[in-house]
Structure formats: structure tokens, C-alpha cells
Write an enzyme that holds these catalytic residues in place. Structure first.
Site, PDB file in Angstrom:
ATOM      1  N   GLN A 180       0.818  19.972   3.926  1.00 20.75           N
ATOM      2  CA  GLN A 180       2.176  19.976   4.471  1.00 20.75           C
ATOM      3  C   GLN A 180       2.691  21.421   4.534  1.00 20.75           C
ATOM      4  O   GLN A 180       3.296  21.822   5.530  1.00 20.75           O
ATOM      5  CB  GLN A 180       3.081  19.109   3.594  1.00 20.75           C
ATOM      6  CG  GLN A 180       4.393  18.717   4.223  1.00 20.75           C
ATOM      7  CD  GLN A 180       4.284  17.647   5.307  1.00 20.75           C
ATOM      8  OE1 GLN A 180       3.363  16.849   5.304  1.00 20.75           O
ATOM      9  NE2 GLN A 180       5.211  17.669   6.247  1.00 20.75           N
ATOM     10  N   GLU A 185       8.745  16.691  15.047  1.00 21.26           N
ATOM     11  CA  GLU A 185       9.207  16.558  13.660  1.00 21.26           C
ATOM     12  C   GLU A 185       8.371  17.492  12.785  1.00 21.26           C
ATOM     13  O   GLU A 185       7.151  17.366  12.707  1.00 21.26           O
ATOM     14  CB  GLU A 185       9.044  15.119  13.164  1.00 21.26           C
ATOM     15  CG  GLU A 185       9.577  14.985  11.736  1.00 21.26           C
ATOM     16  CD  GLU A 185       9.505  13.566  11.186  1.00 21.26           C
ATOM     17  OE1 GLU A 185       8.423  12.979  11.223  1.00 21.26           O
ATOM     18  OE2 GLU A 185      10.533  13.077  10.710  1.00 21.26           O
ATOM     19  N   GLY A 238       6.648   6.061   8.101  1.00 20.82           N
ATOM     20  CA  GLY A 238       5.729   7.199   8.100  1.00 20.82           C
ATOM     21  C   GLY A 238       5.762   7.906   9.437  1.00 20.82           C
ATOM     22  O   GLY A 238       6.807   7.972  10.089  1.00 20.82           O
ATOM     23  N   SER A 239       4.613   8.412   9.842  1.00 20.61           N
ATOM     24  CA  SER A 239       4.561   9.253  11.043  1.00 20.61           C
ATOM     25  C   SER A 239       4.468   8.400  12.317  1.00 20.61           C
ATOM     26  O   SER A 239       4.057   7.238  12.278  1.00 20.61           O
ATOM     27  CB  SER A 239       3.347  10.174  10.972  1.00 20.61           C
ATOM     28  OG  SER A 239       2.168   9.401  10.941  1.00 20.61           O
ATOM     29  N   GLU A 297       9.586   2.480  10.832  1.00 25.71           N
ATOM     30  CA  GLU A 297      10.548   3.581  10.724  1.00 25.71           C
ATOM     31  C   GLU A 297       9.731   4.861  10.733  1.00 25.71           C
ATOM     32  O   GLU A 297       8.867   5.052   9.869  1.00 25.71           O
ATOM     33  CB  GLU A 297      11.353   3.490   9.422  1.00 25.71           C
ATOM     34  CG  GLU A 297      12.338   2.348   9.391  1.00 25.71           C
ATOM     35  CD  GLU A 297      13.393   2.421  10.480  1.00 25.71           C
ATOM     36  OE1 GLU A 297      13.690   3.531  10.970  1.00 25.71           O
ATOM     37  OE2 GLU A 297      13.895   1.359  10.866  1.00 25.71           O
ATOM     38  N   LYS A 333       0.858  -1.187   0.000  1.00 32.37           N
ATOM     39  CA  LYS A 333       0.000   0.000   0.000  1.00 32.37           C
ATOM     40  C   LYS A 333       0.893   1.237   0.000  1.00 32.37           C
ATOM     41  O   LYS A 333       1.466   1.614   1.015  1.00 32.37           O
ATOM     42  CB  LYS A 333      -0.918   0.039   1.231  1.00 32.37           C
ATOM     43  CG  LYS A 333      -2.051   1.029   1.034  1.00 32.37           C
ATOM     44  CD  LYS A 333      -2.347   1.880   2.242  1.00 32.37           C
ATOM     45  CE  LYS A 333      -1.744   3.236   2.327  1.00 32.37           C
ATOM     46  NZ  LYS A 333      -1.944   4.215   1.302  1.00 32.37           N
ATOM     47  N   CYS A 360      13.344  11.901   6.865  1.00 35.23           N
ATOM     48  CA  CYS A 360      13.403  11.486   8.272  1.00 35.23           C
ATOM     49  C   CYS A 360      14.807  11.697   8.821  1.00 35.23           C
ATOM     50  O   CYS A 360      15.004  11.701  10.031  1.00 35.23           O
ATOM     51  CB  CYS A 360      12.962  10.038   8.426  1.00 35.23           C
ATOM     52  SG  CYS A 360      13.757   8.923   7.284  1.00 35.23           S
ATOM     53  N   VAL A 392       0.680   7.157  13.248  1.00 31.54           N
ATOM     54  CA  VAL A 392       0.223   6.011  12.446  1.00 31.54           C
ATOM     55  C   VAL A 392       1.045   4.775  12.827  1.00 31.54           C
ATOM     56  O   VAL A 392       0.507   3.673  12.974  1.00 31.54           O
ATOM     57  CB  VAL A 392       0.297   6.316  10.930  1.00 31.54           C
ATOM     58  CG1 VAL A 392      -0.029   5.063  10.125  1.00 31.54           C
ATOM     59  CG2 VAL A 392      -0.668   7.434  10.572  1.00 31.54           C
ATOM     60  N   GLY A 393       2.345   4.966  13.038  1.00 39.94           N
ATOM     61  CA  GLY A 393       3.193   3.847  13.446  1.00 39.94           C
ATOM     62  C   GLY A 393       2.692   3.213  14.743  1.00 39.94           C
ATOM     63  O   GLY A 393       2.624   1.986  14.872  1.00 39.94           O
TER      64      GLY A 393
HETATM   65  P1  NDP Z   1       1.457   8.898   7.493  1.00 39.52           P
HETATM   66  O1  NDP Z   1       2.121   8.204   8.603  1.00 39.52           O
HETATM   67  O2  NDP Z   1       0.040   9.304   7.642  1.00 39.52           O
HETATM   68  O3  NDP Z   1       1.514   7.986   6.156  1.00 39.52           O
HETATM   69  C1  NDP Z   1       2.490   7.009   5.887  1.00 39.52           C
HETATM   70  C2  NDP Z   1       1.807   5.805   5.230  1.00 39.52           C
HETATM   71  O4  NDP Z   1       0.861   5.226   6.141  1.00 39.52           O
HETATM   72  C3  NDP Z   1       0.999   6.172   3.979  1.00 39.52           C
HETATM   73  O5  NDP Z   1       1.047   5.110   3.057  1.00 39.52           O
HETATM   74  C4  NDP Z   1      -0.400   6.305   4.551  1.00 39.52           C
HETATM   75  O6  NDP Z   1      -1.416   6.171   3.584  1.00 39.52           O
HETATM   76  C5  NDP Z   1      -0.424   5.168   5.539  1.00 39.52           C
HETATM   77  N1  NDP Z   1      -1.447   5.277   6.564  1.00 39.52           N
HETATM   78  C6  NDP Z   1      -2.103   6.391   6.985  1.00 39.52           C
HETATM   79  N2  NDP Z   1      -2.986   6.076   7.956  1.00 39.52           N
HETATM   80  C7  NDP Z   1      -2.889   4.736   8.164  1.00 39.52           C
HETATM   81  C8  NDP Z   1      -3.527   3.818   9.045  1.00 39.52           C
HETATM   82  N3  NDP Z   1      -4.454   4.211   9.903  1.00 39.52           N
HETATM   83  N4  NDP Z   1      -3.175   2.521   8.987  1.00 39.52           N
HETATM   84  C9  NDP Z   1      -2.222   2.099   8.144  1.00 39.52           C
HETATM   85  N5  NDP Z   1      -1.587   2.930   7.260  1.00 39.52           N
HETATM   86  C10 NDP Z   1      -1.908   4.226   7.279  1.00 39.52           C
HETATM   87  O7  NDP Z   1       2.308  10.135   7.107  1.00 39.52           O
HETATM   88  P2  NDP Z   1       1.844  11.381   6.204  1.00 39.52           P
HETATM   89  O8  NDP Z   1       2.059  11.024   4.818  1.00 39.52           O
HETATM   90  O9  NDP Z   1       0.465  11.845   6.526  1.00 39.52           O
HETATM   91  O10 NDP Z   1       2.861  12.486   6.690  1.00 39.52           O
HETATM   92  C11 NDP Z   1       2.617  13.117   7.942  1.00 39.52           C
HETATM   93  C12 NDP Z   1       3.892  13.309   8.719  1.00 39.52           C
HETATM   94  O11 NDP Z   1       4.497  12.045   8.956  1.00 39.52           O
HETATM   95  C13 NDP Z   1       4.975  14.104   8.003  1.00 39.52           C
HETATM   96  O12 NDP Z   1       4.781  15.462   8.128  1.00 39.52           O
HETATM   97  C14 NDP Z   1       6.210  13.609   8.697  1.00 39.52           C
HETATM   98  O13 NDP Z   1       6.345  14.296   9.909  1.00 39.52           O
HETATM   99  C15 NDP Z   1       5.909  12.163   8.974  1.00 39.52           C
HETATM  100  N6  NDP Z   1       6.484  11.281   7.947  1.00 39.52           N
HETATM  101  C16 NDP Z   1       7.688  10.726   8.191  1.00 39.52           C
HETATM  102  C17 NDP Z   1       8.291   9.955   7.240  1.00 39.52           C
HETATM  103  C18 NDP Z   1       9.630   9.373   7.480  1.00 39.52           C
HETATM  104  O14 NDP Z   1      10.329   9.026   6.530  1.00 39.52           O
HETATM  105  N7  NDP Z   1      10.041   9.226   8.720  1.00 39.52           N
HETATM  106  C19 NDP Z   1       7.675   9.689   5.940  1.00 39.52           C
HETATM  107  C20 NDP Z   1       6.396  10.302   5.773  1.00 39.52           C
HETATM  108  C21 NDP Z   1       5.829  11.055   6.760  1.00 39.52           C
HETATM  109  P3  NDP Z   1      -2.050   7.482   2.867  1.00 39.52           P
HETATM  110  O15 NDP Z   1      -0.996   8.089   2.065  1.00 39.52           O
HETATM  111  O16 NDP Z   1      -3.123   6.930   2.039  1.00 39.52           O
HETATM  112  O17 NDP Z   1      -2.533   8.361   3.985  1.00 39.52           O
END
Ligand code: NDP
Length: 482
Positions: free
Chosen positions: A328, A380, A226-227, A247, A173, A281, A230-231
Site C-alpha cells: 500500500q 482511488e 473492498g476494491s 461497497e 472471510k 472509502c 474484486v467487487g
Molecule cells: P481487495 O478488494 O483485494 O480485498 C477486499 C476483500 O476481498 C479481502 O477480504 C480480500 O481478501 C478479498 N478478496 C480478494 N480477492 C478476492 C477474490 N478474487 N474473490 C473474493 N474475495 C477476494 O482490497 P485490498 O485489500 O487488496 O485493497 C486494495 C485497494 O482496494 C485499496 O487500495 C483501496 O483502494 C480499495 N479498498 C477499498 C475499501 C473500501 O472501504 N472501499 C476497503 C479496502 C480496500 P484478502 O485480504 O485475502 O486479499
């Protein structure tokens, strides 16, 4: 060119139950494409197909795995210019960075192709006579990959390549902000000789598809980037005894010491803080600077930040692309106000920029006079915002670097071997950089952090096998047991 793209489920390109449109953050009039959104019924089809295909893949032999991964990697590398342009068009990083990312993604596949053949295991004598022990690694089963938008191809590759190399099936996904790169990547994988259903692209929202993956008892492992919020939610998958690897965010600090090469320090700080529009990140969002070099460093840093060329990701000469989305950008502008209200001094940037095309442009910002208790130094931001913290000694610098709930990367700029060595040992981060930007890592060694930055085994390199395999210990009697 507008792309129409479906999902790849159980070996078939499949229409979605809905569609999303994706626009270029450098030029909002540019519609990149329309992308299928799966529903949970389609996700279930993918999971069922993955279960069957995984058994075939596990039995297909290591050369089949090698061939497929090498084929994917070589095609990505040979098409890096074309796919990198698409990536930059939808994510907003400058063209050279987009090309570099696709090239790197290909390298993850060629690296793990070779790993398929590195089948050296362990044997042991039993404590009982006439019994031998064989210890080997087997696939985990179905791996769900949930990937972010900031490195839409590289992050997915460093998860999907080892998953396939070690004999697993994949349900991917990708982030909904960057579906075009995901679809182009899936097209390459779909043309390899893989059992139908071994690799599935399931585009859809995080709340629906991502959440269903977390709750489904059919998934054996989830690798997520991701964030933090959500993690945290993804750890609920452990209720089903699903393995989880996370991560997440960070608040990386670069310590600039009084014995550093100042120009090198400024260049590393500019690269680490503003590269990728600060949406990494590994970004250096905290710059911890010794008071003896503080003023000279800040002066050069501000001059450097002002000189950075912010523009359309595909324009020649662009150094900083747009922010990825309107949400963002608004979040970044909010952090500028938060910083000011906390008493930090905004020395440059921080405002929305207008360019020839309507896009999400922002001027790289430098705050000085900050302290480590401020929100801008604790949360962050994922933004082109650097916060300078003045310190009086190396010891204070190290304590400041470590004073965070995160722990992905850290760096020190110094010409002292003893300080560099001390920092390398005492920085509480998963990666440490000496006289280098905090961002920028290799593909053959482990990557990951501590604290709120990471959870579960390390990603990448040989260490990846800890997550993508499970260990089996076999006892073989070679005669009458005694
Ligand atoms: P998210 O954590 O929301 O998204 C990362 C992934 O998780 C995407 O594929 C997203 O899908 C998916 N996701 C969202 N909600 C759920 C859920 N409930 N269950 C399972 N998967 C889910 O990050 P964002 O893209 O919204 O970015 C927000 C913030 O997160 C950024 O500003 C940054 O601070 C941080 N971030 C950090 C990253 C890193 O490399 N450490 C990378 C990206 C974000 P979808 O796109 O459809 O929402």
C-alpha cells in the site's frame, strides 16, 4: 504477545492447511500472530454446517437472536479498550480510533439486537372474499461476508449483525492483512448460544477462499467491501442467482466555498483527507476550493498537514498512523510520482518517514494546481494524499464534485443555506455532508453510494433488511373461498 489462531468452522476451532504471519505496520519487528489458512475443503464443511444451523436459528425464536446479538455487542463495548489496541497494533490506526471502531462495532450488534424484536409486518385484504394476506420477511439463508482491512471489525459487524438478526447463517472471510481482529471478534461470537455452524470464521486468501465463495452455489448472498476490481469479480456469483451487495471505492470531494468558515473548512479537510491515514472509502481526496479563498485555505491546509503527528499507532499523541502494508505504501509513493508527472504541485509531504521503529510511515501530502482529469483525481488512492482543485464558482464546484465514476460521499463547506440545500439535492453521492468531513457516519441510518462505489441494496440501519431478508406473501382463507 504472539497469537496463534485457528478458524472457527462448524462450531469447532480448526487448524488450517497453512498459516500466515501478521506483523505490526508501526513496528515490523512485532509479530502479532500466526493465523490458520483454510482450504476449500474446510470451506465446504463450513457451508454445509451453515445450511443445517440456519434452519435451527430461523426456528429458535427472536428472543434467542436478541440475547446472542446483545451479548456480542455488550462484550465488544466492554472490551473496546483491549480489542481496540489489538486492532490498532495490526491495522495501524491511532489507538483512540481503534477503540472507537470496536465500540462502534458493538453498537451495530446492540442496534440489530433490538431490530430482532421489531417484528412489525404488513397485512392486507385480498381482492377475493374471506381471504387475508400476510406479508413478512424471512431469512435469505447462508450469507458470505467478505470484509476489508481498513475497518476490520466495524465493517464485518455491520454485515454480520444484520445477517444473524434476520435469521441467516454466516460464513466470514476477513481480510488477510488483519486476521487478529477477526479472530478476537470470532472468539466473542463463538461463546454465544448459537447452533454449531451458524457462524463460521474462514481465514484464507481472497483468491482461494473468497473466489470459492463466489463460485459456490451453496451461498445465498454475498456482502462485500473492498476494491472495485474484486467487487466486479464478485458479481459473477449472480450466475448462481446469489444475491450480491458491494461497497467499493470512491473519490470523495469536499467543496470549499467562498462563504465558508475557513478554519472549520481546514479542520474538516484535514480530518477527511488524512484521518485513518487516508485509508477510508469516505476519505476527502479531492478538495474543490473556490478561487476567492483558495490561497488562504491552501496555506492553512499545508500548515495543518505539516503539524500532524505521524507515528506508532499506540504512542500517545499520534494523529496519523502508518500505512497498512509495504504494498500500500509503495502504491501511495507511486501516486506521488504520478501526480508530479501530471503537473500537480506537491506542497508538502509525500515522502517515506523514518521513526524509532521500522514501519510503513508516510508524510501526509497536499497537491495543488490539480485538475479533475488527472489520475490522482480520478483513481482511488486510499492514501494520505489530498488534491486541491481550484474553481471559479459554486456551479463549477458542484459539477467537479459530480464529475467522477464514483459516488459514495461528498461535502460542502458554506454558510449559505440555499447553497447547502442545493448541494444536498444535486450532489450525486449516497451520503452528503454539510459543514462536516466527508468521513464519519452513524450506525442507525443507511450507508452506501452510487456509480462504481456501491451495488445492491444499502447497508446499515433499517434499510439493511432489504438485503438480508426475502419477502413472503401468504394468502389465508378464513372461510369458503367465493
Ligand atoms: P481487495 O478488494 O483485494 O480485498 C477486499 C476483500 O476481498 C479481502 O477480504 C480480500 O481478501 C478479498 N478478496 C480478494 N480477492 C478476492 C477474490 N478474487 N474473490 C473474493 N474475495 C477476494 O482490497 P485490498 O485489500 O487488496 O485493497 C486494495 C485497494 O482496494 C485499496 O487500495 C483501496 O483502494 C480499495 N479498498 C477499498 C475499501 C473500501 O472501504 N472501499 C476497503 C479496502 C480496500 P484478502 O485480504 O485475502 O486479499
Amino acid at each position: 504477545m504472539t497469537i496463534e489462531q485457528r478458524n472457527f468452522i462448524a462450531g469447532n476451532w480448526t487448524n488450517g492447511e497453512a498459516e500466515i504471519e501478521n506483523r505490526n505496520p508501526s513496528d515490523l519487528s512485532d509479530v502479532i500472530g500466526r493465523f490458520a489458512q483454510a482450504d476449500t475443503g474446510q470451506l465446504e464443511l463450513a457451508l454445509d454446517a451453515a445450511a443445517e444451523a440456519q434452519i435451527q436459528w430461523q426456528n429458535a425464536g427472536i428472543e434467542a437472536r436478541y440475547d446472542a446479538l446483545m451479548g456480542i455487542g455488550q462484550e465488544m463495548i466492554s472490551r473496546a479498550a483491549e480489542l481496540g489496541e489489538l486492532l490498532s497494533r495490526e491495522e495501524g490506526k491511532p489507538r483512540a480510533e481503534g477503540i472507537g471502531e470496536v465500540h462502534r462495532a458493538g453498537q451495530f450488534f446492540t442496534y440489530f439486537a433490538a431490530e430482532c424484536l421489531r417484528q412489525i409486518g404488513d397485512t392486507a385484504d385480498s381482492t377475493r372474499a374471506n381471504i387475508e394476506i400476510d406479508i413478512r420477511r424471512e431469512p435469505v439463508g447462508i450469507v458470505a461476508v467478505i470484509s476489508p482491512w481498513n475497518f476490520p471489525v466495524a465493517t464485518a459487524s455491520w454485515k454480520i449483525a444484520p445477517a444473524l438478526a434476520f435469521g441467516n447463517a454466516v460464513v466470514w472471510k476477513p481480510a488477510n492483512i488483519t486476521p487478529a481482529s477477526a479472530a478476537a471478534f470470532a472468539d466473542i461470537v463463538s461463546r454465544q448460544k448459537l447452533p454449531a455452524g451458524l457462524f463460521n470464521l474462514v481465514m484464507g486468501s481472497g483468491k482461494a477462499i473468497g473466489q470459492h465463495l463466489v463460485e459456490s452455489g451453496k451461498v445465498d448472498a454475498i456482502s462485500f467491501t473492498g476494491s472495485v476490481p474484486v467487487g466486479k469479480g464478485i458479481t459473477a456469483a449472480a450466475q448462481n442467482f446469489t444475491r450480491v451487495q458491494l461497497e467499493m471505492g470512491s473519490k470523495n470531494a469536499l467543496a470549499v466555498m467562498d462563504d465558508c468558515d475557513l478554519d472549520l473548512a481546514v479542520s474538516c479537510a484535514l480530518n477527511g483527507a488524512f484521518g485513518g491515514t487516508g485509508q477510508k472509502c469516505t476519505a476527502s481526496s479531492r478538495l474543490v476550493v473556490h478561487e476567492h479563498v483558495h490561497d488562504a485555505f491552501v496555506e492553512k491546509l499545508v500548515a495543518g498537514a505539516r503539524a500532524l503527528k505521524v507515528g506508532h499507532a499506540l504512542d500517545a499523541g499520534t494523529q496519523i498512523g502508518p500505512v497498512v502494508s509495504a504494498e500500500q505504501l509503495q502504491g501511495n509513493l507511486d501516486y506521488i510520482e504520478i501526480g508530479k508527472s501530471e503537473g500537480a504541485e506537491l506542497l508538502c509531504g509525500g515522502e517515506r518517514l523514518t521513526r524509532a521503529h521500522d514501519g510503513h510511515y508516510m508524510a501526509p501530502a497536499v497537491f495543488s494546481g490539480t485538475n479533475n482529469a488527472m489520475r490522482i483525481n480520478r483513481e482511488e488512492m486510499f492514501a494520505p494524499i489530498a488534491c486541491v482543485i481550484k474553481v471559479g464558482s459554486y456551479e463549477e464546484a458542484l459539477a467537479t464534485v459530480n464529475d467522477t465514476r464514483f459516488g459514495l460521499t461528498s461535502g460542502i463547506m458554506t454558510q449559505s443555506l440555499s447553497r447547502a440545500s442545493h448541494f444536498r439535492r444535486h450532489a450525486r453521492t449516497g451520503c452528503v455532508m454539510v459543514n462536516l468531513p466527508t468521513a464519519g457516519t452513524d450506525y442507525h441510518v443507511p450507508f452506501g453510494g452510487r456509480g462504481d462505489s456501491s451495488y445492491g441494496p444499502r447497508e446499515q440501519g433499517g434499510y439493511a433488511k432489504e438485503f438480508y431478508t426475502t419477502v413472503k406473501t401468504a394468502y389465508i382463507a378464513s372461510g369458503e373461498p367465493q
